[in-house]
Design an enzyme around this catalytic site. Structure first.
Site, PDB file in Angstrom:
ATOM      1  N   GLY A  46      -6.330  25.444  44.382  1.00 18.10           N
ATOM      2  CA  GLY A  46      -7.205  26.128  45.404  1.00 18.10           C
ATOM      3  C   GLY A  46      -6.393  27.105  46.428  1.00 18.10           C
ATOM      4  O   GLY A  46      -5.208  26.621  46.494  1.00 18.10           O
ATOM      5  N   CYS A  93      -1.042  20.596  50.144  1.00 18.52           N
ATOM      6  CA  CYS A  93      -1.503  22.158  50.535  1.00 18.52           C
ATOM      7  C   CYS A  93      -0.424  22.998  50.221  1.00 18.52           C
ATOM      8  O   CYS A  93       0.800  22.462  50.522  1.00 18.52           O
ATOM      9  CB  CYS A  93      -1.995  22.186  51.883  1.00 18.52           C
ATOM     10  SG  CYS A  93      -2.399  23.839  52.416  1.00 18.52           S
ATOM     11  N   LEU A  94      -0.545  23.963  49.409  1.00 15.31           N
ATOM     12  CA  LEU A  94       0.530  24.675  49.216  1.00 15.31           C
ATOM     13  C   LEU A  94       1.109  25.410  50.560  1.00 15.31           C
ATOM     14  O   LEU A  94       2.206  26.015  50.634  1.00 15.31           O
ATOM     15  CB  LEU A  94       0.051  26.121  48.422  1.00 15.31           C
ATOM     16  CG  LEU A  94      -0.492  25.764  47.076  1.00 15.31           C
ATOM     17  CD1 LEU A  94      -1.136  27.025  46.238  1.00 15.31           C
ATOM     18  CD2 LEU A  94       0.497  25.165  46.025  1.00 15.31           C
ATOM     19  N   GLU A 136     -10.502  24.195  51.380  1.00 11.85           N
ATOM     20  CA  GLU A 136     -10.309  25.637  51.435  1.00 11.85           C
ATOM     21  C   GLU A 136     -11.177  26.062  52.408  1.00 11.85           C
ATOM     22  O   GLU A 136     -10.641  27.182  53.036  1.00 11.85           O
ATOM     23  CB  GLU A 136     -10.746  26.477  50.057  1.00 11.85           C
ATOM     24  CG  GLU A 136      -9.732  26.041  48.859  1.00 11.85           C
ATOM     25  CD  GLU A 136      -8.345  25.966  48.969  1.00 11.85           C
ATOM     26  OE1 GLU A 136      -7.742  26.600  49.922  1.00 11.85           O
ATOM     27  OE2 GLU A 136      -7.647  24.994  48.551  1.00 11.85           O
TER      28      GLU A 136
HETATM   29 NI    NI Z   1      -4.435  24.190  51.648  1.00 10.33          NI
END
Ligand code: NI
Length: 169
Positions: A46, A93-94, A136
């Site tokens: 996401g 989370c990226l 997100e």
């Molecule tokens: Ni994230």
């Protein structure tokens, strides 16, 4: 299509609220295509526009099945309602490097959003799909998954991050 740079905590843009999208044009489709490509390159499941420094309400969410070609959906101005149930599940989370933690989310949600032509989309989401959407949509409001943790856990992560960033210099 182009892979965009993913910004990481504590980048200020991750704390800002994204604006509603009002123009539905080719540029918007291009933005979504770039977000999809950036998400899969990372790789992630996401991505919200804030994470690539764009303060507009758009997210992409992976919906591919195991044996399928990669496929994602784009949600514009997404709103979550009618949250039901509560489940704790591991999240990363990226934009939050080298960290994962258990976060409580609704098990089931209703999602209202717009498509590329500005037409409404409405659907229910459950379990993993619902979790990703909640994660997100939080981004669009300047919120990160670590905000759901206790102050103690968040503090430990901040300390760990300081060390990581120091060692990178
Ligand atoms: Ni994230």
């Amino acid at each position: 299509m182009a892979i965009r740079k993913i910004l990481t905590y504590p980048a200020p843009v991750l704390r800002k609220k994204a604006r509603k999208i009002t123009v539905f044009d080719e540029e918007l489709r291009q933005l979504a295509a770039d977000m999809g490509e950036t998400m899969y390159d990372a790789p992630g499941v996401g991505l919200a526009a804030n994470q690539i420094g764009v303060l507009r309400q758009i997210i992409v969410v992976d919906v591919s099945r195991d044996d399928e070609k990669k496929k994602f959906i784009t949600l514009i101005n997404p709103v979550i309602s009618d949250g039901e149930g509560s489940v704790a599940g591991e999240e990363g989370c990226l934009s939050v490097i080298e960290y994962e933690a258990k976060v409580k989310r609704f098990q089931k949600i209703h999602v209202s959003a717009l498509d590329f032509d500005g037409n409404p989309i409405n659907f229910d989401a459950e379990d993993r799909f619902a979790r990703i959407i909640q994660h997100e949509v939080d981004h669009l409001h300047g919120k990160l998954f670590i905000d759901h943790l206790s102050a103690l856990k968040r503090g430990l992560y901040k300390k760990k991050l300081k060390k990581i960033l120091k060692n990178r210099l």
